[in-house]
Every structure is written in structure tokens, then in C-alpha cells.
Design a protein around this motif. Structure first.
Motif, PDB file in Angstrom:
ATOM      1  N   VAL A  92      -7.332   3.919  -3.182  1.00 33.34           N
ATOM      2  CA  VAL A  92      -8.011   2.645  -2.886  1.00 33.34           C
ATOM      3  C   VAL A  92      -8.499   2.077  -4.209  1.00 33.34           C
ATOM      4  CG1 VAL A  92      -9.689   1.391  -1.501  1.00 33.34           C
ATOM      5  CG2 VAL A  92      -8.684   3.505  -0.609  1.00 33.34           C
TER       6      VAL A  92
ATOM      7  N   ASP B 106       0.822  -1.204   0.000  1.00 31.07           N
ATOM      8  CA  ASP B 106       0.000   0.000   0.000  1.00 31.07           C
ATOM      9  C   ASP B 106       0.862   1.262   0.000  1.00 31.07           C
ATOM     10  OD1 ASP B 106      -2.271   1.533   0.053  1.00 31.07           O
ATOM     11  OD2 ASP B 106      -3.233   0.283   1.561  1.00 31.07           O
TER      12      ASP B 106
ATOM     13  N   SER C  72      -2.217   5.264  -4.816  1.00 36.29           N
ATOM     14  CA  SER C  72      -3.515   4.608  -4.658  1.00 36.29           C
ATOM     15  C   SER C  72      -4.535   5.559  -4.054  1.00 36.29           C
ATOM     16  CB  SER C  72      -3.344   3.388  -3.747  1.00 36.29           C
ATOM     17  OG  SER C  72      -4.595   2.917  -3.340  1.00 36.29           O
TER      18      SER C  72
ATOM     19  N   TYR D 284      -4.947  -0.037  -5.500  1.00 34.60           N
ATOM     20  CA  TYR D 284      -3.985  -0.520  -4.494  1.00 34.60           C
ATOM     21  C   TYR D 284      -2.746  -1.122  -5.173  1.00 34.60           C
ATOM     22  CZ  TYR D 284      -2.114  -3.694  -0.958  1.00 34.60           C
ATOM     23  OH  TYR D 284      -1.286  -4.367  -0.103  1.00 34.60           O
TER      24      TYR D 284
END
Ligand SMILES: Cc1ncc(COP(=O)(O)O)c(C=O)c1O
Length: 402
Positions: free
Chosen positions: A199, A16, A197, A192
Motif C-alpha cells: 500500500v 494493484d 505494493s 501502489y
């Protein structure tokens, strides 16, 4: 046989980019009870992204796949393509191609190039001569830029629209110029594990104002509501719509592909560290290239181009050798997987409709390709350890896990 012990750490393909501090900043913002969807923050992110890339317009949406769908839709509703005939790559992501099938376009598959794993331009020119397509969609495969100079020359000669799927190529450069600035339209993913990112999330970029208006309509139900006032006024005049009715007048067949402002806020936070992440990935990729020269094959890229990958794609000499290397990687807790989709023309969504696509490079990628991790958490020493496992597996000297 000598045995080599390497490391005990686990190396993941994707990690992440959203940190604790990012989440704290996000939550602090949310506690002020902002509207959370399609308010100022999405527009703020779009402006910041357009600035970062160096394009006039950016339209954020809820994924890279949606960004691809929006590109096709905008070309179609703006009537910039007539016959809806399109050249698609065999190497890329399924949703690079799928909108062509979903929207009833005629896709023609093109072989991949050994230097970049992008479209083979000799194969493309044969298709251009034979089929006279309206458009092509190319993928900047895993941050290795295609030969965009040669492609733009073909565009000039044959006249077609270019969609540039840069979903996994943020920060890659061809002859100093960022990918995503060459096509009539380009797409990026913020899923991701990518360079940054939100999400889920994606964005479409263009310098063409008409395409921009169609992206805005296509993203939100096909309505006039999101258009700048002057462009909305043009449609109101054209269709004799009064101001009360105008916002909810539906002009093109659209979708709801909108992001939330939560994604956009995360995007603004992530954008601040994007360049540093890209630098790390560029450096790691170079180490892979140096250390694995002559061990496995890979796309060298064009001289002077900058590769910004989300994974390093390696090619074994055979499926058998790939199995041996992949087993060693697994034993050493190094995450791996097949190379993207390999040859998309060998997947049922394609072969059920058009028959199996087979070509030498595409098939090699399908049978022999695999990923090695590249992300911002890996330092040069980590990449060197991973390379050592690959080298040892190739020589048959890989031993017990450390
Ligand atoms: C080249 C390419 N295009 C499109 C996508 C789809 O992006 P998303 O997962 O955001 O839908 C990906 C995802 O990795 C990709 O690599």
C-alpha cells in the motif's frame, strides 16, 4: 486518410498487485490479533527482502520517499559525509532530491544520459573534478540500469558515497547484478502500482553495518531502543547510560518513519509473486522497444542489461507531436502522463532556490517525454495494441475508438 480502430479495453498505467487472495490472507492473520507494528513481522520481511536482493541489511519504512530521507540522514549522522555536498540527478523523483534541501546539503544537479536517462557520467565527472562532492544520489530511472561499472570506477577514482534510488526498478540488472546492490545505500518503494505494493512502504538496503545502525536509529526517533544489544551497549558505555534509561536515550536527530506490521505482512505475501511480476514487466518492455523502434525515442539501456520498468518512457520529436500522441492515447482509453517529472530543475521547489536547470537531454525529457503502461496485467498482445495506437498517431492515421 485511412482510419485505424483498435480496442475498447481501458489500459491503466498502474494496477494493484494486491489480490483478493492476498487480502484474505492478510485479514486471516489480523484476526489472530497480532501486535500490528514493529513486532516480528517487520523483521521477518526485512530478512526476506535482504535475501531476495542479496544484501546484508534491510530497514523497512513507510514509503520510498522516507527511504530516501533515511539514506541521507544515515550518511549524515554516521559522519560519512563531511561537507554535505551532493550531486543529484535532473531525472528522477522530487523526493530523491528534496532531503538535500530539507537537511541543508549543497545539491549540484547533473544532466541525464540518452542511453539510460540516468546520470550522464561525463557531466558527473566534470562535477566531481570541480566540486569534490561527498556523495551522489542516482536514480535507476524506470528500471533502466545506469552504467554502474563506469560509476563504480569513478567512485574509486574520486571517492564519494553512492545512494541508489531504485524506487521504481525492482528486478532490473546491470551486467547480471540486481540494481540496489551497487550503492553504499539503496532505496525501494512499495507504493501502489510499483512492482510490488505494501500500500505505502519502502526499504533501505546496505552492506555497511554502521550505516545499518544509523538507519535503525533514524527510523525510530533517534533512540537506542532498536539497536542490537552489542551496539546499544557501546553507546551506553560511551554516554554512561544505565540499562533502565538506555532504550529511551536519543542519540541522533531521528524521525518516525516506521512501517506497520500490516505493511510488512503484505510485503511477505507480495514477495512470493515478485519474480513473476518482474518477468512480465521485462517481457512487456522488450515488446515496446521492438515495436516502437524508429517511431519514438526511448532509453535503449546498455547491452546485456535487464530493464524492469513500471512504465515505458517514450520521447516524441516535439511537444506538438507529444500532444498528438497523448490525445490519441486518451481517445483509445490508454492511460498516459508526463515522463516522471521530466527535468526536476524546472520545478519551482528547485528553480525558486537555485534558478532553472537547463540541459539538452533533461529539457527533451521535460518537453517530449510521456509514459505508456507497463504492468503485470498487460500481455504481449495488449502492448502491441498500445504500440499500434502510438504508430498510427505518429503517422496521423489514428481513427475512431473501437
Ligand atoms: C525514483 C523514485 N524515487 C522515489 C519515489 C517515492 O516513492 P514513494 O511514493 O513510495 O514515496 C518514487 C515514486 O514513484 C520514485 O519513482
Amino acid at each position: 486518410m485511412s482510419s485505424t480502430v483498435f480496442h475498447s479495453q481501458r489500459y491503466d498505467l498502474a494496477v494493484d498487485t494486491i489480490s483478493d487472495a492476498d487480502l484474505t490472507e492478510l485479514m486471516d492473520w489480523m484476526k489472530a490479533y497480532p501486535r500490528l507494528t514493529m513486532a516480528d513481522v517487520t523483521r521477518e520481511f526485512e530478512a526476506a527482502w535482504a535475501r531476495w536482493l542479496g544484501v546484508k541489511y534491510a530497514v523497512m519504512c513507510n514509503s520510498g520517499s522516507s527511504a530516501n530521507l533515511l539514506m541521507y540522514a544515515a550518511l549524515e549522522t554516521s559522519r560519512k559525509v563531511a561537507a554535505k555536498k551532493i550531486v543529484v540527478p535532473t531525472t528522477g523523483w522530487a523526493t530523491t532530491l528534496m532531503p538535500a534541501l530539507q537537511l541543508g546539503w549543497q545539491p549540484i544537479m547533473c544532466e541525464s544520459d540518452a542511453r539510460t536517462f540516468g546520470m550522464d557520467l561525463t557531466c558527473l565527472e566534470e562535477i566531481l573534478k570541480r566540486e569534490r562532492p561527498d556523495a551522489i544520489i542516482l536514480v535507476q530511472v524506470l528500471g533502466v540500469p545506469c552504467d554502474m561499472t563506469a560509476l563504480l570506477a569513478l567512485q574509486k577514482k574520486y571517492g564519494f558515497k553512492i545512494m541508489e534510488d531504485c524506487c521504481a526498478s525492482h528486478g532490473a540488472r546491470h551486467q547480471g547484478r540486481l540494481v540496489g546492490t551497487f550503492g553504499d545505500l539503496s532505496s525501494f518503494s512499495f507504493y501502489y502500482g510499483h512492482h510490488m505494493s505494501t500500500v505505502e512502504g519502502g526499504v533501505v538496503c546496505t552492506d555497511d553495518e554502521q550505516l545499518y545502525f544509523h538507519l535503525l536509529m533514524g527510523r525510530s526517533h533517534g533512540w537506542l531502543k532498536d539497536l542490537p544489544p552489542q551496539e546499544a551497549a557501546r553507546y551506553m558505555e560511551l554516554y554512561k547510560v544505565d540499562p533502565f534509561r538506555a532504550p529511551f536515550t536519543f542519540v541522533v536527530p531521528g524521525y518516525n518513519l516506521r512501517p506497520t506490521d500490516i505493511n510488512a505482512k503484505l510485503g511477505l505475501i507480495q514477495l512470493r509473486k515478485l519474480d513473476a511480476t518482474i518477468e512480465r514487466r521485462i517481457a512487456n518492455h522488450k515488446i515496446y522497444q521492438q515495436q516502437l523502434q524508429g517511431v519514438v525515442d526511448f532509453a535503449p539501456g546498455l547491452p546485456g542489461d535487464i530493464i524492469s520498468s513500471i512504465s515505458f518512457c517514450a520521447l516524441a520529436q516535439s511537444s506538438e507531436e507529444r500532444r498528438r500522441i497523448v490525445t490519441a492515447l486518451d481517445e483509445h482509453k490508454i492511460d498516459t502522463r508526463i515522463f516522471t517529472a521530466g527535468n526536476l530543475g524546472r520545478h519551482p521547489f528547485w528553480s525558486d532556490r537555485y534558478g532553472t536547470f537547463s540541459a539538452p537531454m533533461a529539457d527533451r525529457l521535460y518537453h517530449c517525454g510521456f509514459f505508456l503502461p507497463n504492468n503485470q496485467s498487460l500481455l504481449g498482445a495488449d502492448v502491441e495494441k498500445i504500440c499500434a495506437v502510438v504508430r498510427a498517431a505518429k503517422q496521423g492515421t489514428v481513427g475512431n475508438r473501437g
